[in-house]
Motif scaffolding. Structure first.
Motif, mmCIF file in Angstrom:
data_model
loop_
_atom_site.group_PDB
_atom_site.id
_atom_site.type_symbol
_atom_site.label_atom_id
_atom_site.label_comp_id
_atom_site.label_asym_id
_atom_site.label_seq_id
_atom_site.Cartn_x
_atom_site.Cartn_y
_atom_site.Cartn_z
ATOM 1 N N PHE A 185 0.934 -1.462 -0.055
ATOM 2 C CA PHE A 185 -0.174 -0.220 -0.179
ATOM 3 C C PHE A 185 0.917 1.223 0.053
ATOM 4 C CE2 PHE A 185 -3.303 -2.447 2.085
ATOM 5 C CZ PHE A 185 -4.388 -2.809 0.917
ATOM 6 N N MET A 186 2.084 1.268 0.364
ATOM 7 C CA MET A 186 2.968 2.294 0.294
ATOM 8 C C MET A 186 3.674 2.601 -1.010
ATOM 9 S SD MET A 186 4.780 2.153 4.132
ATOM 10 C CE MET A 186 3.900 2.549 5.438
ATOM 11 N N LEU A 187 3.619 1.874 -1.841
ATOM 12 C CA LEU A 187 4.122 1.808 -3.343
ATOM 13 C C LEU A 187 3.137 2.674 -4.078
ATOM 14 C CD1 LEU A 187 5.432 -1.547 -4.274
ATOM 15 C CD2 LEU A 187 6.731 0.181 -2.990
ATOM 16 N N TYR B 20 1.726 0.860 -7.273
ATOM 17 C CA TYR B 20 2.422 -0.216 -8.087
ATOM 18 C C TYR B 20 2.235 -1.560 -7.411
ATOM 19 C CZ TYR B 20 3.610 3.863 -10.522
ATOM 20 O OH TYR B 20 3.734 4.915 -11.439
ATOM 21 N N GLU B 21 2.231 -2.597 -8.329
ATOM 22 C CA GLU B 21 1.970 -3.827 -7.777
ATOM 23 C C GLU B 21 3.225 -4.992 -8.718
ATOM 24 O OE1 GLU B 21 -2.013 -5.138 -9.640
ATOM 25 O OE2 GLU B 21 -1.985 -4.026 -7.781
ATOM 26 N N ASN B 22 3.883 -4.311 -9.434
ATOM 27 C CA ASN B 22 4.883 -5.397 -10.095
ATOM 28 C C ASN B 22 6.192 -5.639 -9.102
ATOM 29 O OD1 ASN B 22 3.299 -6.237 -12.225
ATOM 30 N ND2 ASN B 22 3.663 -4.366 -13.533
ATOM 31 N N ILE B 23 6.790 -6.874 -9.637
ATOM 32 C CA ILE B 23 8.006 -6.786 -8.740
ATOM 33 C C ILE B 23 9.045 -5.830 -9.159
ATOM 34 C CG2 ILE B 23 9.776 -8.566 -8.258
ATOM 35 C CD1 ILE B 23 7.884 -10.504 -8.572
ATOM 36 N N GLU B 24 9.251 -5.515 -10.515
ATOM 37 C CA GLU B 24 10.043 -4.556 -10.930
ATOM 38 C C GLU B 24 9.940 -3.317 -10.488
ATOM 39 O OE1 GLU B 24 12.664 -5.376 -12.723
ATOM 40 O OE2 GLU B 24 12.047 -7.612 -12.589
ATOM 41 N N ASP B 25 8.733 -2.976 -9.903
ATOM 42 C CA ASP B 25 8.772 -1.622 -9.175
ATOM 43 C C ASP B 25 9.430 -1.471 -8.167
ATOM 44 O OD1 ASP B 25 7.004 -0.852 -11.527
ATOM 45 O OD2 ASP B 25 5.217 -1.779 -10.491
ATOM 46 N N LEU B 26 9.765 -2.497 -7.537
ATOM 47 C CA LEU B 26 10.243 -2.674 -6.500
ATOM 48 C C LEU B 26 11.889 -2.085 -6.419
ATOM 49 C CD1 LEU B 26 9.063 -5.620 -4.287
ATOM 50 C CD2 LEU B 26 8.551 -3.182 -3.975
ATOM 51 N N SER B 27 12.456 -2.176 -7.647
ATOM 52 C CA SER B 27 13.622 -2.309 -8.142
ATOM 53 C C SER B 27 14.404 -0.952 -7.417
ATOM 54 C CB SER B 27 14.024 -1.948 -9.420
ATOM 55 O OG SER B 27 15.015 -1.966 -9.855
ATOM 56 N N SER C 22 15.587 0.126 -1.698
ATOM 57 C CA SER C 22 16.370 0.466 -0.586
ATOM 58 C C SER C 22 17.230 1.583 -0.433
ATOM 59 C CB SER C 22 17.287 -0.990 -0.337
ATOM 60 O OG SER C 22 18.275 -0.753 -1.148
ATOM 61 N N LYS C 23 17.401 2.319 -1.588
ATOM 62 C CA LYS C 23 18.266 3.511 -1.621
ATOM 63 C C LYS C 23 17.403 4.750 -1.053
ATOM 64 C CE LYS C 23 21.783 1.868 -4.442
ATOM 65 N NZ LYS C 23 21.415 1.076 -5.458
ATOM 66 N N LYS C 24 16.322 4.697 -1.283
ATOM 67 C CA LYS C 24 15.431 5.831 -1.201
ATOM 68 C C LYS C 24 14.296 5.774 0.275
ATOM 69 C CE LYS C 24 16.456 8.950 -4.267
ATOM 70 N NZ LYS C 24 15.930 8.697 -5.873
ATOM 71 N N HIS C 25 14.250 4.214 0.252
ATOM 72 C CA HIS C 25 13.109 4.059 1.371
ATOM 73 C C HIS C 25 13.731 2.932 2.219
ATOM 74 C CE1 HIS C 25 10.202 6.536 -0.828
ATOM 75 N NE2 HIS C 25 10.379 5.667 -1.976
ATOM 76 N N PRO C 26 14.796 3.298 3.037
ATOM 77 C CA PRO C 26 15.591 2.463 3.779
ATOM 78 C C PRO C 26 14.371 1.572 4.614
ATOM 79 C CG PRO C 26 16.152 4.557 4.528
ATOM 80 C CD PRO C 26 15.201 4.430 3.095
ATOM 81 N N GLU D 173 18.314 1.871 -8.719
ATOM 82 C CA GLU D 173 17.075 2.372 -8.132
ATOM 83 C C GLU D 173 16.027 3.032 -9.172
ATOM 84 O OE1 GLU D 173 17.790 5.899 -5.625
ATOM 85 O OE2 GLU D 173 20.097 5.434 -6.198
ATOM 86 N N LYS D 174 14.816 3.169 -8.858
ATOM 87 C CA LYS D 174 13.860 3.711 -9.712
ATOM 88 C C LYS D 174 13.373 5.124 -9.119
ATOM 89 C CE LYS D 174 12.085 0.172 -12.814
ATOM 90 N NZ LYS D 174 10.817 -0.426 -13.012
ATOM 91 N N GLU D 175 12.342 5.901 -9.772
ATOM 92 C CA GLU D 175 11.803 6.972 -9.097
ATOM 93 C C GLU D 175 11.290 6.653 -7.775
ATOM 94 O OE1 GLU D 175 8.469 9.639 -11.155
ATOM 95 O OE2 GLU D 175 9.148 8.012 -12.375
ATOM 96 N N GLU D 176 11.361 7.961 -6.928
ATOM 97 C CA GLU D 176 11.020 7.922 -5.773
ATOM 98 C C GLU D 176 9.268 7.712 -5.482
ATOM 99 O OE1 GLU D 176 12.021 10.158 -1.309
ATOM 100 O OE2 GLU D 176 12.502 10.947 -3.467
ATOM 101 N N TYR D 177 8.893 6.940 -4.459
ATOM 102 C CA TYR D 177 7.653 6.886 -4.214
ATOM 103 C C TYR D 177 7.296 7.815 -3.040
ATOM 104 C CZ TYR D 177 7.635 2.528 -6.688
ATOM 105 O OH TYR D 177 7.446 1.523 -7.851
ATOM 106 N N GLU D 178 5.783 8.187 -3.162
ATOM 107 C CA GLU D 178 5.455 9.053 -2.111
ATOM 108 C C GLU D 178 5.268 8.233 -0.932
ATOM 109 O OE1 GLU D 178 1.837 10.264 -3.445
ATOM 110 O OE2 GLU D 178 2.360 11.058 -5.300
#
Lengths: 471, 498
Positions: free
Chosen positions: A338-340, A347-354, A357-361, A428-433
């Motif tokens: 729910f936080m993505l 977002y709910e694809n595994i790739e979206d988690l790429s 850890s860098k932006k959201h430790p 890493e990818k774009e940051e999530y809110e």
């Protein structure tokens, strides 16, 4: 009327449902109000049930309704997780425009149905509860009606579930025909001798129940429904019906059919092994997280059933412990999902988690803990869940089941590791809110700490569960 | 109740990791977190030295035992140490600060996370060597996978993902069978308490299967041929510090497990399977030495040499003689120091020149004389020159082996020669010769922190090489006790057959 207090939780929730429905009809734009009211009523419901747990085992309505330790415990974790499901999903349904008055009411009715299932001591009452929860679930699955996948999943769930209900009913009628009663205790007394009718009845009933718990080979609906439904409903699907179905499993196997364990034990062992292996293998190729968690829950149900296959109190208790820990892990996992959110899109694809850890430790650390726990790596809670199950399985010298189960965990570890790899090792990818929803954060914090710190005091749940004895 | 010194030893690094979580990560070069980690690990080292000081070396009993109810009704949290485990604990607490100091060079991103991972890892490693309950042991043994997986995966080289997965899945696959065996032991005997199990013994008919289940886990972790293939991959891809931890301590868990559990709990099965272990160990010694000879990558060469050295260890343990087992323990400690040193030495040149290929180097002696000296000490330690710890370990193992089986001992001796061959050849190609590669000329000699870490390793290697008495004293009573129990069980078993 002296037994009124025992049925009070069910009465309370039914009255609330009707009241909220009325409010929804006569008051405009009351969706938020009803959502919050439903949550409050669930908390009151939880308090009412906990209040009951100090009382003795009681039969109600001509022995067709049973309040005991098992049903109380199951209802407590059911309603408890219901509260968290509502808390975590509140923001989500607003964002994707599903905040309608029907949504909380359907969830409440489904919970009512499950409570009836859990407490039933009679085939007819059981079926009533089952249908109440299923009908609410069909609608919930297709709640996002403008979405093709959601409607498809609702329809699929409806058709397949109706089929399984048919099988279940057929099994019930066979059982009734050969044991001359619909009451569980009476069936137990009447079915001391072996006959094919009751055996067929057991098989059909088990098929129906295996469908509800999404155990292989009756799992086909699960991935599609998990993926298609709105995520908040998927969370609901992943936890609550499983709790209800598992307690019905325990009830059926150890009350009416307790004498026939040589008939059903092989079936449960087979279902359990098949679920463990299939769930582990099929999840490897998945790209969608919800779909992946569907396969993962299939394999987890395999472990929960492995405990039931042992025909021992230890086994039943281990299954109940398993599902209790399983639901916490799922809550934590979905809270992370729910936080993505980015630009009002989830977002709910595994790739979206790429590279998350860098932006959201903190978020990725929670996911790390949850995934290792789902994989059953010590010292996390998921390990203890599996440990209890295998403790029970090996006590009965069912080494084959234990070894296959543990080897399946190694296969399953692969796809959990793959998610961790994508979170931690990939670019890493774009940051999530980061969602500032308090309920979501609290849920994630509580569940992660539970998983992480479980090893400090691991006897907590087992001590409560050890009061539940069926044999 | 005494002060729970072992639990504090286990928990201290985790507490330190918590502190690091709250240190600033943005300012400067992450210094504060590094000092916290160093401080904690040094404190832990001092604590373990104190433990060694107060430890009664003449007793074979478990000391500092803590026994707490944990899983109600089933399993107790029980820790305690004897002369064998104390050495491994000190090795762990000694290597960890060295790792933390050498973090400087190799880790550039996410240093904070890395330090946390190392400290958590230290907790688990100490836990493995302390635990006196099979379930507690399993818990620590397996939990170590998580930080190591992350260390390889996040901070590793190019093929890090493949290596991390291979490492994790191989080890997990081996270990799940051990879990089955542990639970089976619980139901057979009613306890998983190691001390009680030593007294009770396990019925003969179960021993073979249980031994195999434990063996599957330890063989992967040791690693023994043919399940050693994860090790070169993991070593090559892991960051220097990761390799050090892996070689110095993680591999020792299995050797320790063999002595404590395989020998202690299943003596009759151990006797039955001696030949299997001999053969696998010999293959490991000869085959992997030959493979090491042909490696072009320095780290890979050292990784294969680790497999060969661990082959000596397993061989020594299963000779079931006082010398053999003592030699194995000594060899493990020695290998812990030497391989850690070798990996650090490779790290030194890798950091300067960014390659581990042997043929890119040559003639370092004229550019980095200090480096050449320490590297020589480590090379000689690895090939077992008298005067280094490596010699004493191998010598004792071969002595034990000659007593039991001359053929095995002779083949194993061949491994010593091969070991000398690949190590000396490596040394020759890297340090001696002409400087072919002109880029090498810009390389600087050892920095201060490298001198500190490397000399910290040189000292014990030479000291215990000349004067092994303190280590030997510590293990003697416990090894004797293990062997007595072992022989006692064997005789009993023979008597019951007659």
């Amino acid at each position: 009327m002296e037994n009124f207090q025992y049925i009070l939780p069910e009465i309370f929730i039914s009255v609330s449902i009707m009241l909220f429905l009325l409010v929804g009809v006569f008051k405009k734009n009351s969706a938020n109000l009803i959502y919050n009211l439903s949550n409050i009523s669930l908390v009151i419901l939880l308090a009412l049930i906990i209040n009951l747990s100090s009382l003795d085992t009681t039969y109600l309505f001509n022995k067709s309704y049973l309040i005991d330790n098992l049903s109380n415990y199951m209802k407590i974790i059911l309603v408890g997780s219901g509260i968290f499901v509502m808390l975590t999903g509140s923001k989500y349904i607003q964002v994707i425009n599903l905040n309608k008055i029907e949504y909380p009411i359907l969830i409440l009715s489904s919970i009512l149905g499950m409570m009836i299932m859990i407490s039933s001591n009679d085939l007819i009452v059981f079926y009533m509860g089952l249908e109440l929860q299923s009908l609410a679930l069909y609608v919930l699955a297709s709640f996002n009606r403008d979405n093709l996948l959601s409607t498809e999943s609702g329809l699929k769930y409806f058709v397949l579930s109706a089929l399984s209900s048919g099988l279940l009913l057929y099994g019930c009628s066979l059982t009734y025909g050969f044991s001359e009663s619909t009451n569980f205790d009476q069936i137990f007394i009447n079915s001391t001798e072996f006959n094919y009718g009751t055996t067929f009845g057991i098989v059909f009933i088990l098929v129906g129940l295996a469908f509800k718990i999404s155990a292989v080979p009756f799992h086909m609906w699960a991935p599609d429904v998990y993926q298609g439904s709105p995520t908040s409903v998927t969370l609901f699907f992943a936890i609550l019906p499983k709790i209800a179905a598992l307690s019905v499993f325990i009830k059926f196997l150890y009350t009416p059919f307790a004498n026939m364990n040589d008939q059903w034990q092989t079936i449960i062992v087979f279902i359990s092994i098949a679920s463990m292996i299939f769930g582990a293998v099929a999840a490897i190729g998945q790209k969608n997280l919800k779909r992946l968690i569907a396969y993962s829950s299939i394999s987890h149900m395999g472990y929960a059933l492995a405990g039931l296959a042992t025909v021992s109190n230890q086994g039943i208790q281990s299954s109940i412990t398993y599902i209790s820990i399983y639901l916490v892990m799922n809550l934590a996992f979905f809270s992370c999902l729910f936080m993505l959110k980015r630009n009002d899109k989830y977002y709910e694809n595994i790739e979206d988690l790429s590279g998350l850890s860098k932006k959201h430790p903190i978020l990725s650390f929670s996911l790390l803990i949850v995934l290792f726990s789902l994989a059953g790596i010590p010292p996390l809670a998921g390990f203890f869940a599996k440990f209890y199950v295998f403790l029970a399985v090996i006590e009965q010298s069912m080494y084959f089941l234990a070894i296959v189960g543990l080897l399946a965990t190694v296969v399953a570890a692969f796809y959990y590791l793959r998610i961790i790899k994508i979170i931690y090792f990939d670019p890493e990818k774009e940051e999530y809110e980061i969602s500032h929803n308090l309920g979501l954060k609290i849920t994630l914090a509580i569940s992660t700490i539970f998983i992480l710190a479980y090893f400090i005091y691991p006897s907590g749940i087992t001590e409560i569960v050890s009061k539940i004895t069926m044999i | 109740m005494n002060f729970p010194i072992l639990s504090s030893l286990i928990l201290l690094p985790t507490i330190g990791a918590f502190f690091i979580l709250f240190t600033k990560s943005t300012s400067g070069k992450y210094q504060s977190s590094k000092y916290v980690a160093l401080f904690i690990s040094l404190a832990n080292f001092l604590l373990s030295l104190y433990l060694w000081y107060v430890f009664d070396k003449n007793s074979a009993d478990f000391q500092f035992v803590e026994n707490r109810e944990w899983l109600s009704g089933f399993i107790n949290y029980k820790v305690g140490i004897d002369g064998i485990s104390i050495l491994f604990i000190i090795l762990t607490t000694f290597i960890t600060p060295i790792c933390i100091i050498s973090v400087n060079a190799t880790i550039t991103n996410r240093l904070k996370d890395f330090l946390i991972a190392i400290l958590i890892m230290e907790t688990f490693m100490i836990g493995v060597f302390c635990s006196l309950d099979l379930v507690v042991f399993y818990l620590f043994f397996e939990a170590g996978l998580i930080p190591m997986f992350l260390i390889i995966g996040i901070w590793g080289g190019e093929r890090r993902v493949y290596s991390a997965f291979k490492f994790f899945l191989y080890t997990l696959l081996g270990s799940v069978l051990m879990l089955v065996a542990i639970i089976a032991i619980y139901w057979i005997t009613g306890t998983t308490d190691v001390e009680k199990l030593y007294e009770l013994g396990i019925q003969v008919e179960y021993q073979n299967l249980l031994w195999l289940a434990f063996f599957s886990s330890f063989a992967v972790k040791t690693p023994m041929w043919p399940v050693h293939t994860w090790l070169p991959d993991a070593h090559v891809e892991a960051p220097t510090v990761g390799s050090v931890l892996l070689a110095a301590i993680l591999l020792k868990m299995a050797g320790y497990g063999f002595i404590r559990f395989s020998l202690g709990l299943f003596p009759i099965a151990s006797e039955n399977f001696t030949m299997l272990v001999y053969i696998l160990s010999l293959i490991a010694i000869i085959y992997t030495s030959l493979v090491a000879l042909m490696q072009e990558d320095m780290k890979k060469l050292i990784a294969y040499s680790s497999v060969a050295h661990m082959g000596f260890v397993t061989l020594g343990i299963f000779t079931m003689t006082q010398q053999g087992i003592e030699g194995s323990i000594f060899q493990m400690i020695s290998h812990g120091l030497v391989s850690a040193a070798l990996f650090l030495s490779v790290g030194v040149v890798y950091e300067r020149h960014n390659t581990r290929l042997i043929n890119k180097y040559g003639g370092l002696v004229s550019i980095m004389p200090r480096y050449a000296i320490v590297f020589m000490v480590f090379t000689l330690g690895a090939l077992g020159l008298p005067g280094t710890t490596g010699f004493i370990g191998e010598f004792l193992i071969l002595m034990g082996a000659f007593e039991k089986n001359i053929l095995v001992a002779m083949i194993a001796s061949l491994g010593v020669i091969l070991g000398a061959a690949y190590m000396l050849w490596l040394f020759k190609r890297v340090v001696f010769g002409k400087i072919n590669n002109q880029e090498l000329k810009s390389m600087k000699d050892l920095k201060t922190f490298e001198i500190i870490t490397l000399s910290a390793l040189v000292i014990p290697i030479l000291f215990f090489g000349f004067y092994p008495e303190p280590l030997m004293n510590s293990i003697e009573a416990s090894v004797e006790n293990t062997l007595n129990m072992y022989n006692f069980d064997l005789i009993n078993n023979l008597a019951s057959k007659d």
